[in-house]
Design an enzyme around this catalytic site. Sequence first.
Site, short mmCIF file in Angstrom:
data_model
loop_
_atom_site.label_atom_id
_atom_site.label_comp_id
_atom_site.label_asym_id
_atom_site.label_seq_id
_atom_site.Cartn_x
_atom_site.Cartn_y
_atom_site.Cartn_z
N ARG A 43 0.89 -1.23 0.09
CA ARG A 43 -0.15 0.19 -0.01
C ARG A 43 0.94 1.46 0.07
O ARG A 43 1.49 1.74 0.98
CB ARG A 43 -0.97 -0.04 1.19
N ASP A 74 -5.29 -0.54 -4.25
CA ASP A 74 -6.00 0.65 -5.14
C ASP A 74 -5.37 1.00 -6.20
O ASP A 74 -5.26 1.98 -6.67
CB ASP A 74 -6.15 1.75 -4.00
N SER A 112 -12.37 -3.37 1.22
CA SER A 112 -12.71 -3.00 2.66
C SER A 112 -14.15 -2.80 2.90
O SER A 112 -14.80 -2.15 2.14
CB SER A 112 -12.11 -1.54 2.99
N LYS A 141 -5.27 5.47 9.91
CA LYS A 141 -6.68 5.83 9.61
C LYS A 141 -7.36 6.60 10.82
O LYS A 141 -6.90 6.35 12.07
CB LYS A 141 -7.62 4.98 9.26
N MET A 287 -8.96 1.87 46.17
CA MET A 287 -9.65 2.85 45.29
C MET A 287 -8.73 3.53 44.39
O MET A 287 -8.40 4.33 45.30
CB MET A 287 -10.92 3.53 46.25
#
Length: 522
Positions: A43, A74, A112, A141, A287
């Site tokens: 990519r 792509d 995707s 992303k 706590m």
Amino acid sequence: MAKPVVDYSVYLVTDSDLNHPSRTLVQSVEDSILGGVTLVQLREKDLGNQSFIELARKVLAITRKYNVPLLINDNIFVALAIGAEGAHVGQDDISCVEARRLLGPDKILGISTGTPEEAQKALADGADYIGIGTCFMTQTKTPKRTLGPIGIRTILEALPANNDLKTVAIGGIKDDNTRRVVAHSAGSNGRVLDGVAVVTGIVGAVDAKLASEKLLVEYKAGREEGLKRVQGELFKGRTQVESVLQTLPQLLVTLREKSPLTHHISNYVVMNDTANATLALGGSPIMAPSAMEAPDLSKVVSSVVLNIGTLTDSFVDCMLVAGKHANAQGKPVIFDPVGAGATSLRRETARRILNHMHVDIIKGNAGEISTIASIIGCDTESIAMRGVDSLGSGFSNPAAVIEAIARRENCVVVMTGKTDYVSDGVRTVAIENGHEYQGRITGSGCIVASSIASFAAISPNDHFAAAIAGVLAINLAGEHAGNRDDVRGPGTFRAAFIDEMANLKPEQLLTEAKINTISLRS
């Protein structure tokens, strides 16, 4: 030429911008394959075609050397120019149908997807696999919302159980969350993820080979657990309820002997009461709402309570860190989704918690359990919410509801009310003990969660028994307190309530218990 056979187990997606500076991208690809990567996607969003082709040919030489398929992201032109095994496209790229037309029938095509509808369309349009995401936040992303394992499971369940479409999760996948993502996203239709796609966790690692090895181990472990989930193997071989009940007195004895430390991330309204109740039963509370100390605390505490009654960013951050580290240390996590359906913030926080960690025990009233059921995709009757309380009489079949949630999440579910219900997905009981004053003081439900956490800390192999003991101990203390002559109302009851927790005798968990076993399965 036949379409290549693809193993999607650990799927490397490259990114030159995130590649570790100690090596080239091509070296990252080779190291990752040596570590177990089974599929590579190149990519490169910022390269022109010629530069992309030059880099792709170098990467292809490596992938062919090890007989690992290479896909191009792509850019169908580059994929065809170098003879790659296929391509991957996004929702905003060339359509799946057009990509298939250009690639031909013998190339691998992935797309995707982020919704059930997109997944179903990909199947209809001829994709070989779908990349489901974004799972978690990632450097590559910035999605508006992450799916998490729950969202991935929803998409898997939208697909037919038996077809050739493969599924891969992507987005923030690392070696410390892979097992949970794969196992927890297993669908009720029998589907389990065929792989995980990883970017930064491999190319950004100091040692890409070692990172890939770890990911492969975690993926295989997650898939094995996922298959056991969908086949029901995780729910077999559990002891009968009657045998569990016989162990309750000894659990209280052990609790008082060991005084386990429980990490509470709780709400301000009840923090003092839950701490005192834990001490009165024999446990030891801390706590601590700071995320900075949660990793260190996970090593010394025996259980963790996550109570969303007080919602601040710092509390939520601490819960996510504490839960994750508790999982890593094998310490039980008890989740009290206080008012989960009252606001969108509470609902979203509950979803984040369930997505980011394994919760061992969920405790809530009918309204809160209804919200949890909705979040995880369990179909139940809807219950309106008012503040932290449910309206109306509740579910028509509460036992069936909590059993379904317990099976879906592989946990124990406790639903509190006039009658309390406990289920681990196989064994389900109704507990009739308790006093009406418990419902007239603030925090009685939170005290139950703390009690369960203390018992879970000393019963690591049976959270079902721990949940029953935790509910029963508080309810018996409530009965004893409510029946005292010096108790005149909720105010005097509160002090007596704590006293009776400390006064509770182990044998009373057996002799005074009003517990009915509910048979939901043949």
